[in-house]
Design a protein around this motif. Structure first.
Motif, PDB file in Angstrom:
ATOM      1  N   ARG A 130      81.462 -90.541  16.647  1.00 13.70           N
ATOM      2  CA  ARG A 130      81.994 -90.266  15.401  1.00 13.70           C
ATOM      3  C   ARG A 130      83.372 -89.814  14.944  1.00 13.70           C
TER       4      ARG A 130
ATOM      5  N   VAL B 252      96.564 -91.898  19.329  1.00  8.42           N
ATOM      6  CA  VAL B 252      96.596 -91.700  20.154  1.00  8.42           C
ATOM      7  C   VAL B 252      96.555 -93.323  20.405  1.00  8.42           C
TER       8      VAL B 252
ATOM      9  N   LYS C  37      88.970 -86.137   9.371  1.00  5.82           N
ATOM     10  CA  LYS C  37      90.231 -85.230   9.907  1.00  5.82           C
ATOM     11  C   LYS C  37      90.506 -86.018  11.169  1.00  5.82           C
ATOM     12  N   MET C  38      89.690 -86.648  12.199  1.00  4.32           N
ATOM     13  CA  MET C  38      90.609 -86.445  13.605  1.00  4.32           C
ATOM     14  C   MET C  38      90.736 -87.649  13.161  1.00  4.32           C
TER      15      MET C  38
ATOM     16  N   SER D 103      85.483 -87.771  12.000  1.00  3.70           N
ATOM     17  CA  SER D 103      85.316 -87.787  11.058  1.00  3.70           C
ATOM     18  C   SER D 103      86.947 -88.447  10.234  1.00  3.70           C
TER      19      SER D 103
ATOM     20  N   GLN E 230      73.272 -83.578   5.736  1.00  2.00           N
ATOM     21  CA  GLN E 230      72.798 -84.813   5.041  1.00  2.00           C
ATOM     22  C   GLN E 230      71.482 -84.900   5.294  1.00  2.00           C
TER      23      GLN E 230
ATOM     24  N   ILE F  23      94.509 -88.964  14.214  1.00  2.00           N
ATOM     25  CA  ILE F  23      94.842 -88.441  15.329  1.00  2.00           C
ATOM     26  C   ILE F  23      94.031 -89.715  16.734  1.00  2.00           C
TER      27      ILE F  23
ATOM     28  N   TYR G 121      74.715 -82.321  20.824  1.00  2.00           N
ATOM     29  CA  TYR G 121      73.719 -83.507  21.222  1.00  2.00           C
ATOM     30  C   TYR G 121      73.888 -83.264  22.894  1.00  2.00           C
TER      31      TYR G 121
ATOM     32  N   TYR H  54      87.165 -81.099  14.204  1.00  3.23           N
ATOM     33  CA  TYR H  54      87.525 -82.369  13.965  1.00  3.23           C
ATOM     34  C   TYR H  54      86.624 -83.405  14.118  1.00  3.23           C
ATOM     35  N   LEU H  55      85.341 -83.069  14.618  1.00  4.77           N
ATOM     36  CA  LEU H  55      84.401 -83.126  14.743  1.00  4.77           C
ATOM     37  C   LEU H  55      83.559 -83.495  13.635  1.00  4.77           C
TER      38      LEU H  55
ATOM     39  N   PHE I  95      75.398 -91.029   9.049  1.00  8.65           N
ATOM     40  CA  PHE I  95      75.902 -90.040   8.874  1.00  8.65           C
ATOM     41  C   PHE I  95      76.563 -90.857   7.230  1.00  8.65           C
TER      42      PHE I  95
ATOM     43  N   ASN J 109      78.441 -90.008   4.841  1.00  5.72           N
ATOM     44  CA  ASN J 109      78.606 -88.779   3.592  1.00  5.72           C
ATOM     45  C   ASN J 109      80.268 -88.808   3.577  1.00  5.72           C
ATOM     46  N   TYR J 110      80.634 -87.626   3.323  1.00  6.99           N
ATOM     47  CA  TYR J 110      81.916 -87.403   2.796  1.00  6.99           C
ATOM     48  C   TYR J 110      82.707 -87.274   4.347  1.00  6.99           C
ATOM     49  N   ALA J 111      82.148 -86.669   5.666  1.00  8.71           N
ATOM     50  CA  ALA J 111      82.997 -86.576   6.256  1.00  8.71           C
ATOM     51  C   ALA J 111      83.490 -86.985   7.707  1.00  8.71           C
ATOM     52  N   LEU J 112      82.673 -88.713   7.110  1.00  6.74           N
ATOM     53  CA  LEU J 112      83.101 -89.163   8.175  1.00  6.74           C
ATOM     54  C   LEU J 112      83.184 -90.721   7.961  1.00  6.74           C
TER      55      LEU J 112
ATOM     56  N   LEU K  73      84.438 -88.527  22.200  1.00  8.15           N
ATOM     57  CA  LEU K  73      84.082 -88.158  20.404  1.00  8.15           C
ATOM     58  C   LEU K  73      82.752 -86.841  20.692  1.00  8.15           C
ATOM     59  N   ALA K  74      82.319 -87.117  20.626  1.00  2.95           N
ATOM     60  CA  ALA K  74      80.808 -87.061  20.508  1.00  2.95           C
ATOM     61  C   ALA K  74      79.729 -87.601  21.975  1.00  2.95           C
TER      62      ALA K  74
END
Lengths: 162, 406
Positions: free
Chosen positions: A78, A90, A82-83, A80, B66, A86, B84, B58-59, A113, A115-118, A38-39
Motif C-alpha cells: 500500500r 524514486v 505520505k509515501m 500512503s 477503517q 517519495i 503482516y 510512511y505506511l 482500504f 480511506n483518507y490515508a492511502l 512497502l508492505a
C-alpha cells in the motif's frame, strides 16, 4: 576457401535478425528490479528471490538498492499519502527505459482500504505496466507478471515509450 | 522541525568531540535495510551516532479508522494486515477482545488450533527476522535457509485456511475451518524436522565470528531502560526480564503447555538473537504438545447469531437461511462496553482495545502494537555506536512498519 564455400557455410554460423529484436531480447532478460519494499507484498517479493521460486531464472534476481541501477519498480504494497512523493522521487531517479509492476490490490486500487490515508491506486502517480491482483498475490503471480512484462519489452524492441 | 525528504546531509553547527561538526544524515524511508519504510534522522559526530529521531507514518493505512466502517466479523480481515508478519496472532488479539465483550468461550479444539497457528506464525515471523537480519549483516545464505522453512509454514497456512499469508483463520467465536488430516500430517512432519533446521541456523550464526563481531556489545539496552521505554517481547527478554504474556497472563490455554520463557542477560543484539532462537525451539515444543493433545469436537461456538450455520443445514432449515441472511447483511451486535486483550506476538505485547456501543460495528478499535513501542528504544540502543551498527540495531528491534504506522 572460395566465395561459394564461404557463403554456403554462413547458414550454419550466422544468425540474421533486427537490432530491435536483439535489444528487446537483452532488455527483457535482464530486468533489474529496484529493492523497494512497502508492505505485506514486499515479503512475498523477498520470497520470490529465494530458493523455491528463484526469480533468477528470469534474470531479475539482482534487486538494486539504488534506483539508478534499476529498470523495474515493483510497487509491493500500500502507498500512503505520505509515501507517494517519495515513491515518485524514486521512480524519477530510475534511468529510462523503466517499467512498473503494481503488486497487489492495495497498490493497484487501494484494496480494502478505501480511506483518507492511502493512495487509491499507484497509477495516479506513476505509469503502471502490469497490475497483479491479490492481497497479497502469490509469488507465482509476480513471476507471471514479470513474464508478461518481458514479452512486452521483447516485442517493443528499441521503442520503449508507448 | 523535520525537513522534507530529499535533503540527505545537513550541518547542525554543533561542535563534536573529535574537533569536527555534527552532521544530520537522513536515513530512509527508501533504504534497503530499514525493514520497510522507516525514516531515521541521525545526528553524527564523525561516525558516532549522537541522536536518532524516527519519522514514522510512511505506511499509515488508517486501519483503526477503517475498522469502524466494517462489521465485527469483517474487521478480522483488516487485523491481518497491520503486523503482516504475524497475521493469526493479530486475529487472535481481536477475536479474544470481541469474545471477552460477548462473554463467549471457544471450544477446546479451537483453542488448540489457535495455539498451533500462533506458534507457526511466531516461527515464520522469527524466520523472516533472522533471514533479513542475516542478509543485512552479510550472511546472505541465511535468507535462503530461513525462507525455505517459511515456505513450509506458508504451505501449512494454505492447507488449513486456503491462503498463504493473511489467513484470517482465527475469528471471533472460533476458527475459520477445522484442520484437515493432511494439515496434521504436514504439521507432524514439520515439527519433526524443524529442530534440525534450527541447529542448522545456529551452525551458521551462533559461533560465526562476523555475526558475533557485529552483534555482541552492540545495541545495549539495560533492563531498567527496557522497562521504562515499554519494550516487550524479545527486546525485553533479551535484557534479562522474563516477561512473556503466554506465561504471565495466559490466554487460549497456554497455561497447560510446558515451555520455558527465553531470556538472555546479554542486553545486546546477540542476546536478542539467542532469545529468538530459543523461542523458536520452544515454539516447536508447544506445537508438538498441541498436536499430541488436539481434542475432538467442534471448532466454533454453537451460536447461530454469531457464526453462520453449516452449509448442509441451509437446504433443509428455513431458520438456518434466516440466520445466514441476517448474519451476512447485518452482522451480529456486541454488547456495549470496552475490552482490552493482549497476546504475545513475535515482537512483544500485541494488544487490542475495542469499544462497542452495542451496534454491529465497533465504535473504536485500537491496537497496542509492539513494534511501535519497541521503536522508542532505538535511540537508547544506538547512542554512541558507529553508524554502520545502526543496521544491526534496526534489525534487532524487528519492527514491522505496518505495525508501527497501522
Amino acid at each position: 576457401m572460395g566465395v561459394e564455400e564461404l557463403v554456403a557455410s554462413l547458414g550454419d554460423n550466422v544468425l540474421t535478425t533486427t537490432l530491435g529484436k536483439v535489444i528487446g531480447w537483452g532488455r527483457g532478460n535482464s530486468v533489474w528490479p529496484a529493492q523497494f519494499g512497502l508492505a505485506c507484498c514486499a515479503i512475498e517479493m523477498i520470497a520470490v528471490a529465494t530458493a523455491r521460486l528463484d526469480i533468477g531464472r528470469f534474470g531479475s534476481e539482482a534487486m538494486r538498492a539504488s534506483p539508478r541501477q534499476a529498470d523495474l519498480m515493483i510497487v509491493s504494497g500500500r502507498v500512503s499519502q505520505k509515501m507517494a512523493p517519495i515513491l515518485r522521487t524514486v521512480y524519477d531517479q530510475m534511468p529510462e527505459p523503466k517499467w512498473v509492476i503494481s503488486m497487489g490490490a492495495c497498490a493497484s486500487t487501494g484494496g480494502v482500504f478505501n480511506n483518507y490515508a492511502l493512495l487509491q491506486g499507484v497509477d495516479k502517480i506513476v505509469p503502471v505496466d502490469v497490475y497483479i491482483p491479490g492481497c497479497p498475490p502469490r509469488p507465482e503471480d509476480l513471476l507471471n507478471a514479470l513474464m508478461i512484462l518481458q514479452e512486452r519489452i521483447k516485442a517493443r524492441g528499441i521503442v520503449t515509450q508507448s | 522541525m523535520i525537513e522534507s525528504p530529499g535533503v540527505t546531509v545537513t550541518r547542525t553547527g554543533e561542535q563534536g568531540a573529535f574537533g569536527g561538526e555534527l552532521l544530520t544524515v537522513n536515513f530512509g524511508p527508501h533504504h534497503p535495510s530499514t525493514h520497510g519504510v522507516l525514516r531515521l534522522i541521525v545526528d553524527l559526530d564523525g561516525e558516532q551516532i549522537k541522536r536518532v529521531q524516527p519519522v514514522i507514518g510512511y505506511l499509515h493505512t488508517g486501519i483503526e479508522k477503517q475498522m469502524e466502517a466494517l462489521r465485527w466479523q469483517q474487521g478480522v480481515v483488516v487485523t491481518d494486515r497491520h503486523d503482516y508478519l504475524s497475521p493469526p496472532i493479530n486475529n487472535l488479539a481481536y477475536a479474544l477482545a470481541v469474545e471477552k465483550l460477548m462473554g463467549v468461550e471457544v471450544p477446546p479444539r479451537a483453542q488448540v488450533l489457535r495455539v498451533i497457528m500462533s506458534e507457526l506464525t511466531r516461527l515464520s515471523s522469527h524466520l523472516v527476522w533472522m533471514g533479513t537480519s542475516g542478509l543485512e549483516l552479510g550472511a546472505m545464505s541465511m535468507l535462503m535457509y530461513c525462507f525455505r522453512e517459511r515456505e513450509q509454514i506458508m504451505d501449512l497456512n494454505e492447507e488449513i485456511s486456503g491462503f498463504r499469508m493473511h489467513t484470517s483463520y482465527i475469528r471471533p467465536g472460533g476458527v475459520f475451518a477445522d484442520s484437515t488430516p493432511r494439515f496434521l500430517e504436514m504439521l507432524d512432519k514439520f515439527v519433526r524436522e524443524m529442530p534440525g533446521h534450527i541447529d542448522e541456523y545456529e551452525d551458521l550464526l551462533t559461533m560465526n565470528p562476523i555475526w558475533r563481531a557485529r552483534t555482541i556489545g552492540i545495541g545495549r539496552l539495560p533492563a531498567e531502560d527496557a522497562k521504562v521505554l515499554g519494550a516487550t517481547g524479545p527486546m525485553l527478554r533479551g535484557s534479562g526480564v522474563a516477561w512473556d504474556l503466554r506465561k504471565s497472563m495466559p490466554y487460549s490455554g497456554y497455561e497447560d503447555y510446558d515451555f520455558e520463557v527465553a531470556v538472555s542477560n546479554d542486553c545486546d543484539c546477540y542476546g536478542r538473537y539467542l532469545v529468538r532462537i530459543k523461542e523458536m525451539r520452544e515454539a516447536v515444543k508447544i506445537l508438538r504438545q498441541a498436536l499430541d493433545r488436539l481434542p475432538d469436537g467442534p471448532v466454533n461456538v454453537d451460536d447461530r447469531k454469531m457464526l453462520p450455520p453449516p452449509r448442509e443445514e441451509l437446504e433443509t432449515s428455513m431458520e438456518a437461511v434466516i440466520h445466514h441472511f441476517k448474519l451476512f447483511t447485518e452482522g451480529y451486535t456486541v454488547p456495549a462496553g470496552d475490552a482490552y486483550v493482549a497476546v504475545e506476538s513475535g515482537r512483544g505485547e500485541n494488544g487490542c482495545y475495542i469499544v462497542s456501543d452495542g451496534t454491529h460495528k465497533p465504535r473504536r478499535v485500537k491496537f497496542r502494537s509492539a513494534s511501535f513501542v519497541n521503536l522508542q528504544a532505538l535511540e537508547r540502543m544506538a547512542l554512541n555506536h558507529m553508524v554502520a551498527d545502526m543496521i544491526a540495531i534496526i534489525g534487532t528491534a524487528d519492527t514491522v512498519l505496518g505495525d508501527v504506522d497501522r
